[in-house]
Write a protein that holds these residues in place. Structure first.
Motif, PDB file in Angstrom:
ATOM      1  N   ASN A  37      -4.363  13.861  12.700  1.00 36.50           N
ATOM      2  CA  ASN A  37      -3.389  14.925  12.484  1.00 36.50           C
ATOM      3  C   ASN A  37      -3.870  15.960  11.459  1.00 36.50           C
ATOM      4  OD1 ASN A  37      -0.997  16.275  12.789  1.00 36.50           O
ATOM      5  ND2 ASN A  37       0.298  14.692  11.874  1.00 36.50           N
ATOM      6  N   ARG A 147      13.895   2.704  10.109  1.00 39.08           N
ATOM      7  CA  ARG A 147      13.393   3.274   8.863  1.00 39.08           C
ATOM      8  C   ARG A 147      14.343   4.384   8.455  1.00 39.08           C
ATOM      9  NH1 ARG A 147       8.164   7.202   7.873  1.00 39.08           N
ATOM     10  NH2 ARG A 147       9.755   8.774   8.247  1.00 39.08           N
ATOM     11  N   TYR A 159      10.138  14.322   2.206  1.00 40.08           N
ATOM     12  CA  TYR A 159       9.414  13.652   3.268  1.00 40.08           C
ATOM     13  C   TYR A 159      10.345  12.926   4.235  1.00 40.08           C
ATOM     14  CZ  TYR A 159       6.947  10.216   5.855  1.00 40.08           C
ATOM     15  OH  TYR A 159       6.495   9.475   6.894  1.00 40.08           O
ATOM     16  N   TYR A 168      10.493  13.584  15.041  1.00 40.00           N
ATOM     17  CA  TYR A 168      10.007  13.863  13.688  1.00 40.00           C
ATOM     18  C   TYR A 168       8.624  14.470  13.811  1.00 40.00           C
ATOM     19  CZ  TYR A 168       7.764  13.057   9.250  1.00 40.00           C
ATOM     20  OH  TYR A 168       7.068  13.227   8.100  1.00 40.00           O
ATOM     21  N   ASP A 210       9.968   4.426   3.667  1.00 40.14           N
ATOM     22  CA  ASP A 210       8.598   4.896   3.426  1.00 40.14           C
ATOM     23  C   ASP A 210       8.575   5.768   2.164  1.00 40.14           C
ATOM     24  OD1 ASP A 210       6.012   5.794   3.581  1.00 40.14           O
ATOM     25  OD2 ASP A 210       6.159   6.574   5.626  1.00 40.14           O
ATOM     26  N   HIS A 212       5.801   7.010   1.006  1.00 41.09           N
ATOM     27  CA  HIS A 212       4.760   7.989   1.307  1.00 41.09           C
ATOM     28  C   HIS A 212       3.865   8.283   0.105  1.00 41.09           C
ATOM     29  CE1 HIS A 212       3.338  11.166   4.172  1.00 41.09           C
ATOM     30  NE2 HIS A 212       3.658  10.172   4.967  1.00 41.09           N
ATOM     31  N   GLU A 236       7.371   0.882   2.268  1.00 43.44           N
ATOM     32  CA  GLU A 236       6.045   1.298   2.749  1.00 43.44           C
ATOM     33  C   GLU A 236       5.349   2.246   1.777  1.00 43.44           C
ATOM     34  OE1 GLU A 236       6.341   3.095   6.608  1.00 43.44           O
ATOM     35  OE2 GLU A 236       4.460   4.177   6.331  1.00 43.44           O
ATOM     36  N   GLU A 262      -1.436   2.916   6.765  1.00 47.69           N
ATOM     37  CA  GLU A 262      -1.566   3.868   7.877  1.00 47.69           C
ATOM     38  C   GLU A 262      -2.760   4.808   7.682  1.00 47.69           C
ATOM     39  OE1 GLU A 262       2.375   5.701   7.604  1.00 47.69           O
ATOM     40  OE2 GLU A 262       1.436   7.547   6.925  1.00 47.69           O
ATOM     41  N   ARG A 283      -0.603  -1.951   7.941  1.00 53.93           N
ATOM     42  CA  ARG A 283      -0.177  -0.910   8.893  1.00 53.93           C
ATOM     43  C   ARG A 283      -1.324  -0.161   9.580  1.00 53.93           C
ATOM     44  NH1 ARG A 283       3.989   1.470   9.824  1.00 53.93           N
ATOM     45  NH2 ARG A 283       3.447   3.586   9.211  1.00 53.93           N
ATOM     46  N   HIS A 312       1.146   1.631  12.324  1.00 54.54           N
ATOM     47  CA  HIS A 312       1.591   3.023  12.314  1.00 54.54           C
ATOM     48  C   HIS A 312       1.814   3.475  13.763  1.00 54.54           C
ATOM     49  CE1 HIS A 312       0.256   7.385  11.048  1.00 54.54           C
ATOM     50  NE2 HIS A 312       1.564   7.271  11.017  1.00 54.54           N
ATOM     51  N   ALA A 314       3.576   6.882  14.471  1.00 58.08           N
ATOM     52  CA  ALA A 314       4.246   8.188  14.438  1.00 58.08           C
ATOM     53  C   ALA A 314       3.832   9.009  15.667  1.00 58.08           C
ATOM     54  CB  ALA A 314       3.881   8.920  13.151  1.00 58.08           C
ATOM     55  N   ASP A 316       2.153  11.638  15.995  1.00 53.95           N
ATOM     56  CA  ASP A 316       0.804  12.200  16.040  1.00 53.95           C
ATOM     57  C   ASP A 316      -0.203  11.191  16.586  1.00 53.95           C
ATOM     58  OD1 ASP A 316       1.741  11.394  13.266  1.00 53.95           O
ATOM     59  OD2 ASP A 316      -0.413  11.294  12.942  1.00 53.95           O
ATOM     60  N   LEU A 389      -0.586  19.387   8.071  1.00 47.16           N
ATOM     61  CA  LEU A 389       0.432  18.589   7.388  1.00 47.16           C
ATOM     62  C   LEU A 389       0.830  19.299   6.102  1.00 47.16           C
ATOM     63  CD1 LEU A 389      -1.086  15.051   7.931  1.00 47.16           C
ATOM     64  CD2 LEU A 389       1.084  15.892   8.809  1.00 47.16           C
ATOM     65  N   TRP A 402       1.281  14.025  -0.771  1.00 49.76           N
ATOM     66  CA  TRP A 402       2.297  14.269   0.250  1.00 49.76           C
ATOM     67  C   TRP A 402       2.655  12.954   0.929  1.00 49.76           C
ATOM     68  CZ3 TRP A 402       2.191  13.764   5.740  1.00 49.76           C
ATOM     69  CH2 TRP A 402       3.465  14.057   6.318  1.00 49.76           C
TER      70      TRP A 402
HETATM   71  O1  KDG Z   1       0.174  12.273  10.328  1.00 45.73           O
HETATM   72  C1  KDG Z   1       0.906  11.728   9.286  1.00 45.73           C
HETATM   73  C2  KDG Z   1       2.141  11.043   9.799  1.00 45.73           C
HETATM   74  O2  KDG Z   1       1.851  10.193  10.857  1.00 45.73           O
HETATM   75  C3  KDG Z   1       2.807  10.245   8.711  1.00 45.73           C
HETATM   76  O3  KDG Z   1       3.317  11.110   7.754  1.00 45.73           O
HETATM   77  C4  KDG Z   1       3.934   9.436   9.257  1.00 45.73           C
HETATM   78  O4  KDG Z   1       4.108   8.190   7.215  1.00 45.73           O
HETATM   79  C5  KDG Z   1       4.275   8.263   8.416  1.00 45.73           C
HETATM   80  C6  KDG Z   1       4.864   7.124   9.103  1.00 45.73           C
HETATM   81  O5  KDG Z   1       5.073   6.116   8.440  1.00 45.73           O
HETATM   82  O6  KDG Z   1       5.095   7.227  10.302  1.00 45.73           O
END
Ligand code: KDG
Ligand code: MG
Length: 402
Positions: A37, A147, A159, A168, A210, A212, A236, A262, A283, A312, A314, A316, A389, A402
Motif C-alpha cells: 500500500n 474491531r 486512525y 475502510y 488497534d 496502530h 493490536e 502486520e 499478524r 492482517h 485489510a 489493501d 497512506l 501513523w
Molecule cells: O495499508 C495499511 C493498512 O492495511 C493498515 O492501516 C490497516 O492496521 C490496519 C489493520 O489492522 O487492518
C-alpha cells in the motif's frame, strides 16, 4: 513444468492492487498478490526488472527451491519490497500446484484443521455512539468478532474511522493526508468506548482494538491494564515493534492479549516476540511476509510457544491474498482469527473468488488452487492512480507514527 510467461498486472478498481500471473508450458496459470500500500510500483518494478527474467524457464513445481533462490539469491535480504515480491511468486506457484493436483490449496497444506475460519470486521465511527451503531450492524450481519475504533474527542481525525459502515480505506490520492495525534486524549478516551460496547453487547462478542503503533511501551501498559475489565480478544500494535524487547515492559503490567505483525516481513521480525512469549497473536500475512511458504514457518515457530495466528486482512490486501490467507487459516493448527474487510463490488468483479462469508466465519472454497481469478480486461479499465497512506503529527507538529 516450465514457467513460460510472467506478467505483472497493476490495477485500481477503487484502490491499487499489484498481481503477478505466472503461466506454465501446459497453460496452467497461478496468481500472487504483490500489493504494498502506497509503494505499489516499487514491487511491480522489483518483479518486472529483477525477478521475472530469472523465473522464465524455472520448474514451477519447485516452490521451496524458488523461495530460497529469490531470498538467498538476492543477497539483499528481507524488507517489504523484496518479501512482497517473493510472496507473489510463492503464492502463484502454490496456486499452480493446486490446479495441477486438482485440489484446493488447503488440502496440500495438510487439510482442514477446522470447519471454517473465524473472522473479525471493523466497526468504526466518529464517536462512541456511531461506533456502537456500526458494531450493531456487524452483529446483524453475523459477525462474532469486531474491531472497534472511534474518533477521539478533541482530535479532528484519527486512525481507523471508515468510509461508510462496511468499508475502510486509509490511502488517499495524490499527497499523504496529515492526521493529528494526542496520546493523552486517546488513552483517556478508549476505556470508555469499550465500557460502552460491553454494556450494549454483553460479554460473548469478541472485541478487538488497534492502537496502530502509537504509544510508548509504558503508555501501552497503562492502556492494556485499563482495558482488562472489558476482556479484549486482543490489543493490536500497542507500540512500534522494531524494539521487540519493548513488549516485555507491556507484558509485565497487563493480561490484555497482544497482537503484532502486520508490517513484519520475516520470521526474524518476530523471533524474540514469539520465543519470549511477549505476544499472543502473530499478524504476519501472506503478501507481506514471503508467501504461504514463509508464513507456515512463522506459524510453526509460534505454535511451539502457544502463540496463535491472526493475519492482517485489510482491503489493501487483494482478494488473491485473502484467498491464500483463508487456505492457510483453515489448515494451520494454531490459527486464532483472520481480519476480514469487505472489498468493494468493483474489486470483487475484477477478482472473482470462491471464498465465502457466512455467519461470522469464512471458507476458502473447494476450487483447485487458490480459487481466486483475475478478469484482466476489466482490470485494464482501472489504471493505477498514485495514493499515499496518511502521516501523523502530534499536536505540537512533531512527526509521529501513523
Ligand atoms: O495499508 C495499511 C493498512 O492495511 C493498515 O492501516 C490497516 O492496521 C490496519 C489493520 O489492522 O487492518
Ligand atoms: Mg492494524
Amino acid at each position: 513444468m516450465k514457467i513460460v510467461d510472467a506478467k505483472v498486472i497493476v490495477c485500481c478498481p477503487g484502490r491499487n492492487f499489484v498481481t503477478l500471473k505466472l503461466t506454465t508450458e501446459d497453460g496452467v496459470y497461478g496468481l500472487g498478490d504483490a500489493t504494498l500500500n502506497g509503494r505499489e510500483l516499487a514491487v511491480a518494478s522489483y518483479l518486472k526488472d529483477y525477478v521475472i527474467p530469472l523465473l522464465i524457464g524455472r520448474d514451477a513445481r519447485r516452490i521451496e527451491d524458488t523461495w530460497q533462490y529469490f531470498y538467498k539469491g538476492a543477497y539483499w535480504r528481507r524488507g517489504p519490497v523484496t518479501m512482497s515480491a517473493i510472496a507473489a511468486v510463492d503464492t502463484a506457484l502454490w496456486d499452480i500446484k493446486g490446479k495441477v493436483m486438482n485440489a484446493p490449496l488447503y488440502q496440500l497444506l495438510g487439510g482442514a484443521s477446522r470447519d471454517a475460519v473465524l473472522v473479525y470486521g471493523h466497526a468504526s465511527g466518529s464517536g462512541i455512539e456511531e461506533t456502537v451503531q456500526a458494531a450493531a450492524h456487524y452483529i446483524k450481519g453475523g459477525y462474532k468478532a469486531i474491531r472497534a475504533q472511534s474518533g477521539i474527542p478533541g482530535l479532528p481525525s484519527t486512525y481507523g474511522v471508515g468510509r461508510g459502515v462496511m468499508y475502510y480505506e486509509p490511502a488517499e490520492k495524490d499527497a499523504p493526508p496529515e492526521n493529528s495525534w494526542s496520546s493523552e486524549a486517546y488513552m483517556n478516551f478508549v476505556p470508555s468506548l469499550f465500557a460502552r460496547l460491553r454494556k450494549e453487547f454483553g460479554n460473548e462478542l469478541h472485541l478487538l482494538h488497534d492502537v496502530h503503533h502509537r504509544l510508548t511501551p509504558m503508555e501501552a501498559a497503562r492502556l492494556g491494564k485499563e482495558l482488562e475489565p472489558h476482556h479484549l480478544f486482543w490489543l493490536e500494535d500497542p507500540t512500534p515493534a522494531e524494539l521487540q524487547e519493548g513488549f516485555r515492559l507491556i507484558r509485565q503490567h497487563t493480561t490484555t492479549p497482544l497482537a503484532v505483525g502486520e508490517v513484519f516481513n520475516t520470521i526474524y521480525d518476530c523471533q524474540q516476540l514469539i520465543q519470549e512469549q511477549l505476544i499472543d497473536y502473530i499478524r504476519t500475512t501472506v503478501v507481506h511476509a514471503g508467501g504461504i511458504t514463509h508464513l507456515r514457518r512463522i506459524a510453526n515457530l509460534a505454535e511451539m510457544y502457544q502463540v496463535r495466528t491472526g493475519s492482517h486482512g485489510a482491503t489493501d490486501l487483494s482478494p488473491v491474498c485473502m484467498g491464500a490467507a483463508l487456505h492457510f487459516d483453515l489448515s494451520v493448527h494454531n490459527f486464532g482469527i483472520q481480519e476480514y474487510m469487505k472489498h468493494t463490488d468493483e474489486t470483487d468483479r475484477v477478482f472473482p473468488h470462491a471464498y465465502k462469508f457466512e455467519n461470522g466465519l469464512m471458507h476458502p472454497g473447494d476450487a483447485p488452487g487458490l480459487g481466486v481469478d483475475i478478469e484482466e480486461e476489466l482490470a485494464a479499465k482501472y489504471p493505477y492512480a498514485v495514493a499515499y497512506l496518511p502521516v501523523n503529527r502530534k499536536l505540537d507538529g512533531t512527526m509521529h507514527n501513523w
